[in-house]
Write a protein that holds these residues in place. Structure first.
Motif, short mmCIF file in Angstrom:
data_model
loop_
_atom_site.label_atom_id
_atom_site.label_comp_id
_atom_site.label_asym_id
_atom_site.label_seq_id
_atom_site.Cartn_x
_atom_site.Cartn_y
_atom_site.Cartn_z
N PHE A 439 0.85 -1.06 -0.05
CA PHE A 439 0.50 0.33 -0.09
C PHE A 439 1.03 1.00 -0.32
CE2 PHE A 439 -2.68 3.67 1.72
CZ PHE A 439 -3.28 3.60 1.07
N ASN A 440 1.65 0.87 0.58
CA ASN A 440 2.82 2.50 1.15
C ASN A 440 4.01 2.78 -0.32
OD1 ASN A 440 1.81 2.52 3.71
ND2 ASN A 440 4.11 1.85 4.13
N ASN A 441 4.35 1.09 -1.19
CA ASN A 441 4.40 1.66 -2.74
C ASN A 441 3.71 2.41 -2.88
OD1 ASN A 441 6.97 0.65 -1.37
ND2 ASN A 441 6.93 -0.75 -1.67
N GLN A 442 2.14 2.05 -3.00
CA GLN A 442 1.40 2.46 -4.48
C GLN A 442 1.58 3.77 -4.02
OE1 GLN A 442 -1.79 -0.24 -3.72
NE2 GLN A 442 -1.24 -2.11 -5.44
N VAL A 443 0.40 4.45 -2.86
CA VAL A 443 1.03 5.44 -2.78
C VAL A 443 2.07 6.47 -3.41
CG1 VAL A 443 1.36 7.28 -1.18
CG2 VAL A 443 -0.35 5.50 -0.28
N LEU A 444 3.42 5.90 -2.47
CA LEU A 444 4.54 6.49 -2.79
C LEU A 444 4.11 6.78 -4.58
CD1 LEU A 444 7.00 5.14 -0.56
CD2 LEU A 444 6.32 7.88 -0.92
N GLY A 445 4.20 5.65 -5.25
CA GLY A 445 4.02 5.45 -6.96
C GLY A 445 3.04 6.00 -7.55
N PHE A 446 2.37 6.68 -7.17
CA PHE A 446 0.74 7.05 -7.39
C PHE A 446 1.52 9.11 -7.32
CE2 PHE A 446 -1.70 10.72 -6.40
CZ PHE A 446 -2.51 10.77 -7.40
#
Ligand SMILES: Cc1cc2nc3c(=O)[nH]c(=O)nc-3n(C[C@H](O)[C@H](O)[C@H](O)COP(=O)(O)OP(=O)(O)OC[C@H]3O[C@@H](n4cnc5c(N)ncnc54)[C@H](O)[C@@H]3O)c2cc1C
Length: 499
Positions: A439-446
Motif C-alpha cells: 500500500f505504501n509503495n502504491q501511494v509513493l508510486g501514485f
C-alpha cells in the motif's frame, strides 16, 4: 553469534594492541549478552533487525567520546556506532549491524539531566540531556510553571531522537517543529570531539545536527526554549464529510493563529469511530458518528485546542466560540473536553508499558505540498484508503507552515508555504506487513507518477539516488557536513544514507 565473536575479538585486539584505545570504564559498559543484543536489534517498527556486535551502556558522555575515538581514530578499521534513544524508529534507523549501539537511556537520571534556567537575553530555557524523554522535560518544566512550546503527539521519545528528525505535532504550525525551538547543542562528532554549537557558534554543526538523522554526531545536550505553562486545554473534535471544507478550515485555523494546536485525522472505518469515541465522546455520539460514516464511508476530523489559565478562564468560552463560529463542520458534530495541560499533552499515555512485541508498524509519513492536496485526495484518500477499510491504524492529517522551519537545518520540507503531514500509522502482525508495504509503495508510486513532490518525514530510502532526491538542493551541504563531522562514516548507519 558470529558478530559477538567478531566484536569480542575487535575489543580484545583493541585492548591488547592499543592499551589506551578503550579505557576500562568503557569496557565495563560494553555488553554482548543476548538480552542487550536482542533489544538493540529491534525497534518500534519490528520490521528490520540488524544485529550489533555489542551495546555500550555509557555511564558518562566521556564514554561516548572514547567509543567514537576508538572507532574513528585509534584503530585502523572503524566500526559503526548508532545512538539509540528509545528505538521508536520504525525501520532500523537506530541500529548498527555489526557495530556498536549506544543505549542512551543508560545516561538518563530520570529527569536529573534536565536543568531549568533564565537569562535576560534568552528568557526561560532548559538544558536537557539528549537521552531524556519529553515526558520528563514536561514534568520538570511544570515544577517551575514552565513548558516547552513545541511537542510530539507521544512524549516517551527522546530529545536527541526527535531533534534528529524534526519533532512535529499540532503546535508546529505556530511555533515550528521542535528543532526550531533549540538554542544550543552539545554534540560528540564522528571525530570524537565534544562541541558546543548554536546559530552563532559552530553553526554548521548546529544546523546539520537538527533534523540530521544522527549523521553528524551524538547530541548529548539540547538547550530548549521554555514558556509559561498554560493551566488547561479547551479541546474539541469536529467532524466533516467534505474534504474541501475540512482542509479549508484547517488552513484557516493555521493562518489565523487563534488556537494553540491544530491537527486532524481520517475516519476510515467503524473501528476508528469506536476508538475515537472511547477517548472523547459518549456512546450516543459514537453511534451518530458511526451512522454518518456508513453514509459517507470516509470522514475527517479536525482536532483543535486553545490553552487558558486563571487569568483567561472567564473569557475562554467566548474566545473558543469565536474560533468555532468560523468553521464549517457538520452541525452538531462537535465534541468537547476541558482538561489540565498535562492530560492533553500526555493524551497518548505510555504505549511502551506492556507493548505487544509481536506487532509491526510499517508506517509511512509524508509531507504533501498544499497546491497538490486535491490531486492527492483524488488518487489516495478517495481511491486507495478505502481498500484498507478492514485494517487497524491511525491516519493523521494536518497542515504546517514552512516559514516556521529554518531552511539551514537538515530537515526537509516541500518547497511551498504550506504543506500537509499525512501519517499512515499502520499496525498489524509482522506477517501482515506486506499488505501495508504494498500500500505504501502504491501511494509513493501514485505521487511519483502524478508529479506530486512529496517528502518523507522519518524518511526511509533504499538507494543513494533516492536520498539525493530526498534532500534536493540540500544534498551537497548534507554531504559536505558529513565529510567535515563524520568523515569515516561511522554514525547512525541504520539510516542507510552513506553506509
Ligand atoms: C508511538 C509513536 C509516536 C510518535 N509520534 C511522533 C510525533 O507526534 N511527532 C514526531 O515528530 N515524531 C513522532 N514519532 C517518531 C519519533 O520522533 C521517532 O521515532 C524518533 O526517532 C524518536 O524516537 P527515539 O527517541 O526512540 O529515537 P531512536 O528511534 O532511538 O533514534 C532515531 C534516530 O536518531 C538517532 N539518535 C538517537 N538519539 C540520538 C542522539 N542523542 N543524538 C544523535 N542522534 C540520535 C538514532 O541513531 C536514529 O538514527 C513517534 C514515534 C512513535 C513510536
Amino acid at each position: 553469534m558470529p558478530n559477538i565473536l567478531i566484536l569480542s575479538s575487535i575489543l580484545s585486539l583493541l585492548i591488547t594492541a592499543y592499551p589506551n584505545a578503550l579505557p576500562t570504564d568503557i569496557t565495563n559498559g560494553i555488553r554482548t549478552d543476548p538480552d542487550a543484543i536482542r533489544a538493540a536489534s529491534n525497534d518500534y517498527g519490528n520490521l528490520v533487525h540488524q544485529v550489533p556486535s555489542a551495546v555500550l551502556y555509557p555511564s558518562s558522555i566521556n564514554d561516548i567520546v572514547e567509543l567514537i575515538k576508538a572507532s574513528c581514530c585509534n584503530y585502523s578499521t572503524p566500526f559503526t556506532i548508532a545512538a539509540r534513544g528509545r528505538g521508536h524508529s520504525v525501520r532500523g534507523q537506530a541500529m548498527a549491524g555489526g557495530g556498536v549501539v549506544v543505549e542512551m537511556a543508560a545516561l538518563s537520571r530520570n529527569g536529573g539531566g534536565i536543568r531549568v534556567s533564565w537569562s535576560r537575553s534568552l528568557g526561560y530555557y532548559a538544558d536537557v540531556g539528549g537521552e531524556e524523554m519529553w515526558a520528563d522535560v514536561l514534568r520538570v518544566g511544570l515544577e517551575h510553571g514552565l513548558a516547552p512550546v513545541s511537542w510530539t503527539d507521544y512524549l516517551y521519545l527522546t530529545v536527541g531522537g526527535t531533534l534528529s528528525n524534526a519533532g512535529i505535532s499540532g503546535q508546529s504550525f505556530r511555533h515550528g517543529p521542535q528543532i526550531s525551538n533549540v538554542l544550543e547543542l552539545d554534540v560528540v562528532t564522528g571525530k570524537g570531539e565534544l562541541i558546543t554549537c548554536s546559530r552563532n557558534m559552530n553553526s554548521e554543526l548546529f544546523f546539520g545536527a537538527l533534523g540530521g538523522l544522527g549523521q553528524f554526531g551524538i547530541i548529548t545536550r539540547a538547550r530548549i526554549v521554555l514558556d509559561k505553562a498554560p493551566a488547561r486545554a479547551r479541546w474539541a473534535r469536529l467532524i466533516y464529510s467534505n474534504f474541501s471544507e475540512f482542509t479549508r478550515d484547517q488552513e484557516r485555523l493555521i493562518l489565523t493563529n487563534a488556537s494553540n494546536y491544530v491537527e486532524g485525522f481520517l475516519i476510515t472505518n467503524e473501528r476508528t469511530t469506536k476508538q475515537w469515541r472511547s477517548s472523547f465522546s459518549s456512546p450516543s455520539h459514537q453511534s451518530d458518528v458511526a451512522s454518518l460514516w456508513k453514509k459517507h464511508r470516509l470522514l475527517y476530523s479536525i482536532e483543535l485546542v486553545k490553552y487558558y489559565d486563571n487569568l483567561t478562564a472567564s473569557t475562554i468560552d467566548k474566545e473558543f466560540g469565536v474560533i468555532l463560529e468560523e468553521l464549517n463542520f457538520i452541525p452538531g458534530f462537535i465534541f468537547r473536553r476541558d482538561v489540565p495541560l498535562v492530560d492533553f499533552l500526555n493524551r497518548a499515555g505510555n504505549l511502551d508499558d506492556g507493548r505487544e512485541e509481536l506487532e509491526a508498524h510499517p508506517w509511512l509519513n509524508l509531507f504533501i505540498p498544499k497546491s497538490r492536496i486535491h490531486d492527492f485526495y483524488d488518487g489516495v484518500l478517495e481511491n486507495m484508503i478505502p481498500k484498507l477499510r478492514k485494517t487497524p491504524g491511525l491516519f493523521i492529517f494536518y497542515p504546517l507552515n514552512t516559514k516556521k522551519w529554518d531552511s539551514r537545518m537538515s530537515a526537509v520540507t516541500p518547497d511551498e508555504d504550506v504543506f500537509y503531514n499525512l501519517g499512515l500509522l499502520h499496525s498489524g502482525r509482522p506477517n501482515e506487513s506486506d499488505v501495508f508495504e504494498l500500500f505504501n509503495n502504491q501511494v509513493l508510486g501514485f505521487c511519483e507518477k502524478a508529479g506530486i513532490k512529496v517528502k518523507q518525514y522519518l524518511p526511509y530510502h533504499k538507494s543513494r539516488e533516492d536520498w539525493i532526491k530526498h534532500f534536493g538542493s540540500k544534498w551537497s551541504i548534507f554531504q559536505q557536513r558529513k565529510m567535515e563531522f563524520d568523515p569515516k562514516m561511522i554514525l547512525s548507519p541504520g539510516q542507510r544514507i552513506f553506509n
